[in-house]
Design a protein around this motif. Structure first.
Motif, PDB file in Angstrom:
ATOM      1  N   ARG A   1       1.258  -1.504  -0.403  1.00 34.54           N
ATOM      2  CA  ARG A   1       0.095   0.058  -0.007  1.00 34.54           C
ATOM      3  C   ARG A   1       0.682   1.088  -0.118  1.00 34.54           C
ATOM      4  N   TRP A   2       0.094   2.528  -0.394  1.00 36.18           N
ATOM      5  CA  TRP A   2       0.936   3.570  -0.499  1.00 36.18           C
ATOM      6  C   TRP A   2       1.235   4.025   1.366  1.00 36.18           C
ATOM      7  N   THR A   3       2.272   4.021   1.442  1.00 32.57           N
ATOM      8  CA  THR A   3       2.582   5.239   2.978  1.00 32.57           C
ATOM      9  C   THR A   3       3.015   6.587   2.420  1.00 32.57           C
ATOM     10  N   ILE A   4       2.577   8.043   2.987  1.00 39.89           N
ATOM     11  CA  ILE A   4       2.624   9.224   3.221  1.00 39.89           C
ATOM     12  C   ILE A   4       4.373   9.280   3.234  1.00 39.89           C
ATOM     13  N   ARG A   5       5.191   8.759   3.151  1.00 36.90           N
ATOM     14  CA  ARG A   5       6.301   9.003   2.757  1.00 36.90           C
ATOM     15  C   ARG A   5       6.680   8.577   1.228  1.00 36.90           C
ATOM     16  N   LEU A   6       6.063   7.331   0.418  1.00 38.22           N
ATOM     17  CA  LEU A   6       6.116   7.336  -0.274  1.00 38.22           C
ATOM     18  C   LEU A   6       5.490   8.078  -1.481  1.00 38.22           C
ATOM     19  N   LEU A   7       3.853   9.083  -0.748  1.00 37.87           N
ATOM     20  CA  LEU A   7       3.135   9.154  -1.818  1.00 37.87           C
ATOM     21  C   LEU A   7       3.997  10.925  -1.675  1.00 37.87           C
ATOM     22  N   THR A   8       4.753  11.207  -0.266  1.00 32.98           N
ATOM     23  CA  THR A   8       5.656  12.349  -0.980  1.00 32.98           C
ATOM     24  C   THR A   8       6.458  11.869  -1.749  1.00 32.98           C
ATOM     25  N   ARG A   9       7.194  11.219  -1.901  1.00 35.33           N
ATOM     26  CA  ARG A   9       8.338  11.439  -2.662  1.00 35.33           C
ATOM     27  C   ARG A   9       8.126  11.288  -4.055  1.00 35.33           C
ATOM     28  N   ARG A  10       6.479  10.541  -4.729  1.00 38.05           N
ATOM     29  CA  ARG A  10       6.176  10.394  -5.512  1.00 38.05           C
ATOM     30  C   ARG A  10       5.412  11.493  -5.949  1.00 38.05           C
ATOM     31  N   VAL A  11       5.224  12.293  -5.251  1.00 40.57           N
ATOM     32  CA  VAL A  11       4.329  13.977  -5.989  1.00 40.57           C
ATOM     33  C   VAL A  11       5.463  14.655  -6.965  1.00 40.57           C
ATOM     34  N   ILE A  12       6.682  14.840  -5.459  1.00 41.12           N
ATOM     35  CA  ILE A  12       7.584  15.339  -6.168  1.00 41.12           C
ATOM     36  C   ILE A  12       8.752  14.952  -7.932  1.00 41.12           C
ATOM     37  N   GLU A  13       8.996  13.525  -7.382  1.00 43.20           N
ATOM     38  CA  GLU A  13       9.060  12.948  -8.847  1.00 43.20           C
ATOM     39  C   GLU A  13       7.927  13.530  -9.759  1.00 43.20           C
ATOM     40  N   LEU A  14       6.943  12.994  -9.852  1.00 42.95           N
ATOM     41  CA  LEU A  14       5.938  13.436 -10.672  1.00 42.95           C
ATOM     42  C   LEU A  14       5.758  15.012 -11.180  1.00 42.95           C
ATOM     43  N   ASN A  15       6.282  15.420 -10.298  1.00 45.40           N
ATOM     44  CA  ASN A  15       6.222  17.125 -10.132  1.00 45.40           C
ATOM     45  C   ASN A  15       5.084  17.828 -10.193  1.00 45.40           C
ATOM     46  N   ILE A  16       4.164  17.289  -9.765  1.00 49.06           N
ATOM     47  CA  ILE A  16       2.762  17.947  -9.219  1.00 49.06           C
ATOM     48  C   ILE A  16       3.204  19.263  -8.157  1.00 49.06           C
ATOM     49  N   LEU A  17       4.008  19.088  -6.598  1.00 46.82           N
ATOM     50  CA  LEU A  17       4.397  19.963  -5.933  1.00 46.82           C
ATOM     51  C   LEU A  17       6.025  20.233  -6.319  1.00 46.82           C
ATOM     52  N   GLU A  18       6.549  21.222  -5.741  1.00 46.40           N
ATOM     53  CA  GLU A  18       8.254  21.162  -5.979  1.00 46.40           C
ATOM     54  C   GLU A  18       8.718  20.614  -4.679  1.00 46.40           C
ATOM     55  N   SER A  19       8.073  20.882  -4.120  1.00 41.09           N
ATOM     56  CA  SER A  19       8.576  20.484  -2.239  1.00 41.09           C
ATOM     57  C   SER A  19       7.497  20.341  -1.751  1.00 41.09           C
ATOM     58  N   VAL A  20       7.467  19.322  -0.646  1.00 47.31           N
ATOM     59  CA  VAL A  20       6.257  19.413   0.081  1.00 47.31           C
ATOM     60  C   VAL A  20       6.257  18.575   0.908  1.00 47.31           C
ATOM     61  N   GLY A  21       6.519  18.438   1.982  1.00 48.62           N
ATOM     62  CA  GLY A  21       6.037  17.977   3.736  1.00 48.62           C
ATOM     63  C   GLY A  21       5.429  17.177   4.172  1.00 48.62           C
ATOM     64  N   ARG A  22       5.673  15.638   4.599  1.00 48.55           N
ATOM     65  CA  ARG A  22       4.733  14.393   4.486  1.00 48.55           C
ATOM     66  C   ARG A  22       4.109  14.894   5.630  1.00 48.55           C
ATOM     67  N   GLU A  23       3.557  15.963   6.469  1.00 52.27           N
ATOM     68  CA  GLU A  23       2.628  16.534   6.698  1.00 52.27           C
ATOM     69  C   GLU A  23       1.810  16.986   5.912  1.00 52.27           C
ATOM     70  N   THR A  24       1.957  17.637   5.131  1.00 53.55           N
ATOM     71  CA  THR A  24       1.079  18.761   4.717  1.00 53.55           C
ATOM     72  C   THR A  24      -0.090  17.422   3.399  1.00 53.55           C
ATOM     73  N   ILE A  25       0.651  16.496   3.332  1.00 52.82           N
ATOM     74  CA  ILE A  25       0.689  15.495   2.400  1.00 52.82           C
ATOM     75  C   ILE A  25      -0.975  14.871   3.282  1.00 52.82           C
ATOM     76  N   ARG A  26      -0.217  13.914   4.387  1.00 52.76           N
ATOM     77  CA  ARG A  26      -1.481  13.526   5.087  1.00 52.76           C
ATOM     78  C   ARG A  26      -2.331  14.824   5.701  1.00 52.76           C
ATOM     79  N   THR A  27      -2.207  15.836   5.602  1.00 54.90           N
ATOM     80  CA  THR A  27      -3.467  16.453   6.291  1.00 54.90           C
ATOM     81  C   THR A  27      -4.582  16.487   4.535  1.00 54.90           C
ATOM     82  N   THR A  28      -3.516  16.627   4.022  1.00 51.78           N
ATOM     83  CA  THR A  28      -4.839  16.699   2.656  1.00 51.78           C
ATOM     84  C   THR A  28      -5.310  15.679   2.517  1.00 51.78           C
ATOM     85  N   LEU A  29      -4.894  14.491   2.949  1.00 51.67           N
ATOM     86  CA  LEU A  29      -5.802  12.837   2.663  1.00 51.67           C
ATOM     87  C   LEU A  29      -6.236  12.718   3.662  1.00 51.67           C
ATOM     88  N   LYS A  30      -6.101  13.417   5.098  1.00 54.76           N
ATOM     89  CA  LYS A  30      -7.032  13.019   6.333  1.00 54.76           C
ATOM     90  C   LYS A  30      -7.949  14.146   6.236  1.00 54.76           C
TER      91      LYS A  30
END
Length: 98
Positions: free
Chosen positions: A41-70
């Protein structure tokens, strides 16, 4: 006394969130997709890395991803039959809540 009761004005306005509606939709779609090979399954760390790899966001923290999903993915608040919608509705329907 007045200074104690009133908040201080900020020198600068708060920084706007980097998460827009489009970015949020892409993050949720990514979280709902198949996880990378080797992961169950996806983890927050994996999602954070993939968001940056796919250039969805230039930089983003794990907490931002977590709160967005939550804040956006809450199946327990939806009345889809699998989960009771909330305590107020549960009590009016006669369901016992712990």
């Amino acid at each position: 006394m007045e200074q104690t009761l009133c908040y201080r004005r900020r020198a600068e306005p708060a920084r706007p969130s980097p998460i827009t509606g489009e970015v949020e939709a892409r993050i949720i779609a990514l979280a709902c997709s198949e996880p990378p090979k080797g992961y169950a399954r996806w983890t927050i760390r994996l999602l954070t890395r993939r968001v940056i790899e796919l250039n969805i966001l230039e930089s983003v923290g794990r907490e931002t991803i977590r709160t967005t999903l939550k804040t956006k993915l809450k199946p327990h608040l939806k009345n889809n039959g699998a989960f009771p919608p909330n305590r107020a509705v549960n009590s009016s329907l006669g369901w016992k809540t712990s």
